[in-house]
Scaffold this motif. Structure first.
Motif, PDB file in Angstrom:
ATOM      1  N   GLY A  31       8.994  11.119  -7.235  1.00  0.00           N
ATOM      2  CA  GLY A  31       9.408  10.414  -8.445  1.00  0.00           C
ATOM      3  C   GLY A  31      10.545   9.451  -8.154  1.00  0.00           C
ATOM      4  N   ILE A  32      11.512   9.893  -7.344  1.00  0.00           N
ATOM      5  CA  ILE A  32      12.616   9.015  -6.954  1.00  0.00           C
ATOM      6  C   ILE A  32      12.104   7.870  -6.090  1.00  0.00           C
ATOM      7  CG2 ILE A  32      14.742   8.901  -5.586  1.00  0.00           C
ATOM      8  CD1 ILE A  32      15.374  11.732  -6.603  1.00  0.00           C
ATOM      9  N   CYS A  33      11.125   8.149  -5.222  1.00  0.00           N
ATOM     10  CA  CYS A  33      10.530   7.083  -4.403  1.00  0.00           C
ATOM     11  C   CYS A  33       9.881   6.013  -5.275  1.00  0.00           C
ATOM     12  CB  CYS A  33       9.492   7.658  -3.445  1.00  0.00           C
ATOM     13  SG  CYS A  33      10.173   8.569  -2.070  1.00  0.00           S
ATOM     14  N   VAL A  34       9.124   6.443  -6.276  1.00  0.00           N
ATOM     15  CA  VAL A  34       8.462   5.495  -7.167  1.00  0.00           C
ATOM     16  C   VAL A  34       9.504   4.715  -7.957  1.00  0.00           C
ATOM     17  CG1 VAL A  34       6.966   5.328  -9.209  1.00  0.00           C
ATOM     18  CG2 VAL A  34       6.299   6.760  -7.288  1.00  0.00           C
ATOM     19  N   LEU A  35      10.540   5.394  -8.437  1.00  0.00           N
ATOM     20  CA  LEU A  35      11.613   4.726  -9.170  1.00  0.00           C
ATOM     21  C   LEU A  35      12.331   3.707  -8.289  1.00  0.00           C
ATOM     22  CD1 LEU A  35      13.171   4.668 -11.869  1.00  0.00           C
ATOM     23  CD2 LEU A  35      14.672   6.404 -10.902  1.00  0.00           C
ATOM     24  N   THR A  36      12.551   4.042  -7.034  1.00  0.00           N
ATOM     25  CA  THR A  36      13.176   3.105  -6.095  1.00  0.00           C
ATOM     26  C   THR A  36      12.281   1.891  -5.867  1.00  0.00           C
ATOM     27  OG1 THR A  36      14.268   4.942  -4.985  1.00  0.00           O
ATOM     28  CG2 THR A  36      14.138   2.885  -3.774  1.00  0.00           C
ATOM     29  N   ASP A  37      10.982   2.129  -5.702  1.00  0.00           N
ATOM     30  CA  ASP A  37      10.057   1.012  -5.513  1.00  0.00           C
ATOM     31  C   ASP A  37      10.037   0.086  -6.726  1.00  0.00           C
ATOM     32  OD1 ASP A  37       9.398   1.960  -3.016  1.00  0.00           O
ATOM     33  OD2 ASP A  37       7.578   2.979  -3.692  1.00  0.00           O
ATOM     34  N   LEU A  38       9.985   0.678  -7.915  1.00  0.00           N
ATOM     35  CA  LEU A  38       9.997  -0.143  -9.135  1.00  0.00           C
ATOM     36  C   LEU A  38      11.297  -0.923  -9.271  1.00  0.00           C
ATOM     37  CD1 LEU A  38       8.361   2.252 -11.755  1.00  0.00           C
ATOM     38  CD2 LEU A  38       7.397   0.148 -10.822  1.00  0.00           C
ATOM     39  N   SER A  39      12.401  -0.275  -8.985  1.00  0.00           N
ATOM     40  CA  SER A  39      13.699  -0.942  -9.083  1.00  0.00           C
ATOM     41  C   SER A  39      13.801  -2.087  -8.091  1.00  0.00           C
ATOM     42  CB  SER A  39      14.832   0.052  -8.836  1.00  0.00           C
ATOM     43  OG  SER A  39      14.847   1.038  -9.810  1.00  0.00           O
ATOM     44  N   SER A  40      13.309  -1.872  -6.878  1.00  0.00           N
ATOM     45  CA  SER A  40      13.382  -2.946  -5.884  1.00  0.00           C
ATOM     46  C   SER A  40      12.470  -4.114  -6.262  1.00  0.00           C
ATOM     47  CB  SER A  40      13.045  -2.423  -4.496  1.00  0.00           C
ATOM     48  OG  SER A  40      11.699  -2.025  -4.427  1.00  0.00           O
ATOM     49  N   LEU A  41      11.328  -3.821  -6.882  1.00  0.00           N
ATOM     50  CA  LEU A  41      10.450  -4.907  -7.335  1.00  0.00           C
ATOM     51  C   LEU A  41      11.086  -5.703  -8.473  1.00  0.00           C
ATOM     52  CD1 LEU A  41       6.900  -3.271  -7.347  1.00  0.00           C
ATOM     53  CD2 LEU A  41       7.679  -5.154  -5.913  1.00  0.00           C
ATOM     54  N   LEU A  42      11.768  -5.004  -9.369  1.00  0.00           N
ATOM     55  CA  LEU A  42      12.360  -5.675 -10.530  1.00  0.00           C
ATOM     56  C   LEU A  42      13.637  -6.433 -10.200  1.00  0.00           C
ATOM     57  CD1 LEU A  42      11.792  -2.920 -13.236  1.00  0.00           C
ATOM     58  CD2 LEU A  42      10.505  -5.033 -12.901  1.00  0.00           C
ATOM     59  N   THR A  43      14.392  -5.961  -9.204  1.00  0.00           N
ATOM     60  CA  THR A  43      15.666  -6.609  -8.888  1.00  0.00           C
ATOM     61  C   THR A  43      15.568  -7.601  -7.741  1.00  0.00           C
ATOM     62  OG1 THR A  43      16.316  -4.823  -7.379  1.00  0.00           O
ATOM     63  CG2 THR A  43      16.994  -4.618  -9.682  1.00  0.00           C
ATOM     64  N   PRO A  65       0.800  -1.234   0.000  1.00  0.00           N
ATOM     65  CA  PRO A  65       0.000   0.000   0.000  1.00  0.00           C
ATOM     66  C   PRO A  65       0.831   1.283   0.000  1.00  0.00           C
ATOM     67  CG  PRO A  65      -0.954  -1.592   1.499  1.00  0.00           C
ATOM     68  CD  PRO A  65       0.336  -2.181   1.014  1.00  0.00           C
ATOM     69  N   SER A  66       1.995   1.273   0.645  1.00  0.00           N
ATOM     70  CA  SER A  66       2.830   2.483   0.652  1.00  0.00           C
ATOM     71  C   SER A  66       3.347   2.796  -0.750  1.00  0.00           C
ATOM     72  CB  SER A  66       3.999   2.332   1.624  1.00  0.00           C
ATOM     73  OG  SER A  66       4.873   1.305   1.201  1.00  0.00           O
ATOM     74  N   GLN A  67       3.597   1.776  -1.554  1.00  0.00           N
ATOM     75  CA  GLN A  67       4.043   2.003  -2.928  1.00  0.00           C
ATOM     76  C   GLN A  67       2.926   2.605  -3.770  1.00  0.00           C
ATOM     77  OE1 GLN A  67       5.243  -2.015  -3.682  1.00  0.00           O
ATOM     78  NE2 GLN A  67       7.393  -1.600  -3.196  1.00  0.00           N
ATOM     79  N   VAL A  68       1.723   2.124  -3.579  1.00  0.00           N
ATOM     80  CA  VAL A  68       0.571   2.672  -4.290  1.00  0.00           C
ATOM     81  C   VAL A  68       0.335   4.117  -3.853  1.00  0.00           C
ATOM     82  CG1 VAL A  68      -1.916   2.417  -4.662  1.00  0.00           C
ATOM     83  CG2 VAL A  68      -0.458   0.392  -4.568  1.00  0.00           C
TER      84      VAL A  68
END
Length: 137
Positions: free
Chosen positions: A55-67, A5-8
């Motif tokens: 924007g950096i928070c969202v990018l960090t969340d996406l990167s952590s999900l992908l890696t 939920p925090s990512q959303v």
């Protein structure tokens, strides 16, 4: 790999800041045509800082999900750099500037509205946009 939920919430906040910035830039105000344009207002600078931070928070969340679970050392190192950038930006820019803008604006607004936000601006900036620019939860 479900979204937390925090990512959303971070994505929703980023979208709200982007919509506020777009609406603010679409307003035709005489002060936007003078030297410095919107950049002379600390409120606008704070909005940009907050939008970049989320924007950096969202990018960090996406990167952590992908890696997650990949085991690639280089990706893990890049993710740690991104996380440290996010943490630095929160500690040095986003939080202090955001708290300062909100606190000073609303204290002066409560003391004398005309000093910081004249009624004349109501013709240019709607109330919801003013509150969106000066209220951080």
């Amino acid at each position: 790999m479900a979204l937390v939920p925090s990512q959303v919430l971070r994505v929703a906040i980023l979208l709200s800041y982007c919509s506020i910035l777009c609406n603010y830039k679409a307003i035709e105000m005489p002060s936007h045509q003078t030297y410095g344009g919107s950049w002379k207002f600390l409120t606008f600078i704070d909005l940009v800082i907050q939008a970049v931070f989320f924007g950096i928070c969202v990018l960090t969340d996406l990167s952590s999900l992908l890696t997650r679970g990949s085991g690639n050392q280089e990706q893990e190192r890049q993710l740690k750099k991104l996380i440290s950038l996010r943490d630095w930006m929160l500690a040095v820019l986003a939080f202090p500037v955001g708290i300062f803008v909100v606190t000073v604006f609303w204290i002066i607004y409560a003391y004398d509205r005309e000093m910081i936000y004249p009624k004349l601006l109501d013709n240019f900036i709607p109330g919801w946009l003013n509150h969106g620019m000066h209220f951080k939860a």
